[in-house]
Design an enzyme around this catalytic site. Structure first.
Site, short mmCIF file in Angstrom:
data_model
loop_
_atom_site.label_atom_id
_atom_site.label_comp_id
_atom_site.label_asym_id
_atom_site.label_seq_id
_atom_site.Cartn_x
_atom_site.Cartn_y
_atom_site.Cartn_z
N GLU A 167 0.80 -1.23 0.00
CA GLU A 167 0.00 0.00 0.00
C GLU A 167 0.83 1.28 0.00
OE1 GLU A 167 -2.86 -0.27 3.17
OE2 GLU A 167 -3.87 -1.99 2.30
N GLU A 353 -5.48 -8.54 0.52
CA GLU A 353 -6.17 -8.22 1.78
C GLU A 353 -7.64 -7.96 1.49
OE1 GLU A 353 -4.68 -5.01 4.21
OE2 GLU A 353 -2.60 -5.63 3.86
O1 IFM Z 1 -4.56 -3.17 8.97
C1 IFM Z 1 -4.45 -2.64 7.70
C2 IFM Z 1 -3.26 -3.22 6.97
O2 IFM Z 1 -2.07 -3.03 7.66
C3 IFM Z 1 -3.10 -2.59 5.62
N1 IFM Z 1 -4.34 -2.63 4.89
C4 IFM Z 1 -5.53 -2.21 5.55
C5 IFM Z 1 -5.67 -2.91 6.88
C6 IFM Z 1 -6.97 -2.46 7.58
O3 IFM Z 1 -6.94 -1.10 7.80
#
Ligand code: IFM
Length: 451
Positions: A167, A353
């Site tokens: 990210e 994710e």
């Molecule tokens: O917890 C975070 C993660 O570290 C990165 N992506 C989003 C998740 C939820 O906010």
């Protein structure tokens, strides 16, 4: 069509975590501070003054977490290695204790038939690197590549799957523009070079991983993407939507897919890129896969009072939201997968994710019946299946997260885990959503075994 019918045989079922969010052991095995230690220890930055000092104590409880992964039946575990543990000081020397720990994790996973997917950078920049200039400085990209080389030499005989950066949007825009994440800067003139060097670091790290691994490495980046939609059909909202989409999505997609930085957004930000000859080629070296993290869409209205974008996210009337206040919108996952597959044509996509925070309740018998999270999981997997039916080369899904953990500026209040962590005792309890995930995996494997 059922999930099992739509998702291909060999679809990778995974769970994901990140070092600072779960490891704890802030000084164990020679770890030194990261920018998140500094940020979380700064009063007022994290809810309730929480820090990752202990987190889920996973550095010491790895055997327990491995058992959880086995019980869920996942094919793959996405975790990050802590840069300030692996390279604890400016000498650049690898720390053998940290390497031994991650090496053991890899061996244990492989022995259990679980494929490690290692993320090199999930936001825990060593503080000494920050002190030397951090991501706004070009040198950080080189240091990141050195760290990638160390990891490849140490684990690249057994680990084939790597993510360079998680990210970059959060690193660049939230960490250096909004100030809601470490290091907490709030300046577009700093954020633009930070974003640039993170992507340069991705490209350099990818090359280092490939050069230093003793077997072919499969490497990609993880981007968090959101469909951006106008609140109304006014020209002002359309323009705000375009710039927001550029800022959130295209700024990161375009350079890694060989299109350079989007000219409209470069012009809008008005900050010169620190570009040197050959950089764009490094950033856009072909990836083996793209990881997509998806949480919500954004509905956007023009807002001249917003100093950076002139745009603002507006609430969706009647929307269901998670404990983060984020809209539950599984169609957005389908949309973003289809868009990226059509416009950028990555060879392989993983959802690296997907998950939600829920205010879980522990029943008298200790169970956690998190129906909302289970429904979220099922509806987002259905969105994946619809994307696959449209030809998206989606090869796997990693639930965020294996464990409840340190949710950055929200501290421990927000729980994303398929497994509950009691932060007093560190006891782990698989929630109903975790059991459902295990069943989905089993059903899919059985249904596709014959294909
Ligand atoms: O917890 C975070 C993660 O570290 C990165 N992506 C989003 C998740 C939820 O906010």
């Amino acid at each position: 069509m059922t999930l099992s019918a739509a998702l291909p045989a060999g679809f990778v079922w995974g769970a994901a975590t990140a070092a600072y969010q779960i490891e704890g052991g802030k000084e164990l095995d020679g770890r030194t501070p990261s920018i998140w230690d500094t940020y979380s220890h700064t009063p007022g930055m994290v809810a309730n003054g929480d820090t990752g000092d202990d987190a889920c104590d996973s550095y010491r409880r790895w055997p327990e977490d491995l058992e959880l992964l086995k019980r869920l039946g996942v094919d793959a575990y996405r975790f990050s290695t802590a840069w300030p543990r692996v390279v604890p000081d400016a000498s650049g020397q690898a720390n053998p204790l940290a390497i031994a720990h991650y090496s053991r994790m890899v061996d244990d996973l492989l022995e259990a038939g679980i494929t490690p997917l290692i993320t090199l950078y999930h936001w825990d920049l060593p503080q000494y690197v920050q002190d030397a200039g951090g991501w706004p400085s070009r040198d950080t990209a080189d240091k990141f590549a050195d760290y990638a080389g160390i990891m490849a030499r140490a684990l690249g005989d057994r680990v084939t799957d790597w993510v360079t950066v998680n990210e970059p949007l959060c690193v660049a825009w939230i960490g250096h523009l909004d100030g809601r994440m470490a290091p907490g800067d709030t300046d577009i003139a700093i954020a633009v070079p930070a974003s640039y060097h993170v992507l340069l670091g991705h490209g350099l790290a990818m090359a280092a991983l490939r050069a230093e691994s003793s077997q072919p490495a499969s490497v990609g980046i993880v981007l968090n993407l959101s469909p951006i939609e106008p609140a109304t059909d006014s020209p002002a909202d359309a323009a705000a939507t375009a710039i927001k989409d550029g800022h959130i999505n295209r700024w990161f997609l375009d350079p890694v897919f060989g299109r350079g930085f989007p000219a409209d957004v470069v012009k809008h930000h008005g900050v010169e890129l620190p570009m040197q000859d050959g950089d764009l080629d490094i950033m856009s070296a072909p990836m083996d896969f793209l990881g997509i993290n998806y949480y919500f869409r954004e509905v956007v209205a023009a807002d001249p009072s917003d100093p950076v974008l002139g745009a603002r996210q507006v609430p969706v009337p009647g929307a269901r939201t998670t404990a983060m206040g984020w809209e539950v919108h599984p169609d957005g996952l389908e949309q973003i997968l289809v868009r990226v597959a059509r416009e950028y044509q990555p060879p392989v996509i993983y959802v690296t994710e997907s998950g939600c925070a829920v205010d879980d309740t522990v029943e008298a018998d200790g169970s956690i019946n998190d129906a909302d999270r289970t429904e979220y999981l099922e509806s987002h997997l259905a969105a994946c299946a619809r994307a696959v039916e449209q030809g998206v080369p989606l090869k796997g899904y990693y639930a965020w997260s294996l464990l409840d953990n340190f949710e950055w500026a929200y501290g421990y209040e927000k729980r994303f885990g398929l497994v509950r962590v009691d932060y007093d005792t560190y006891e782990r309890t698989i929630k109903a959503s975790g059991r459902r995930y295990a069943d989905i995996i089993t059903e899919h494997r059985a249904a596709t075994a014959a294909r």
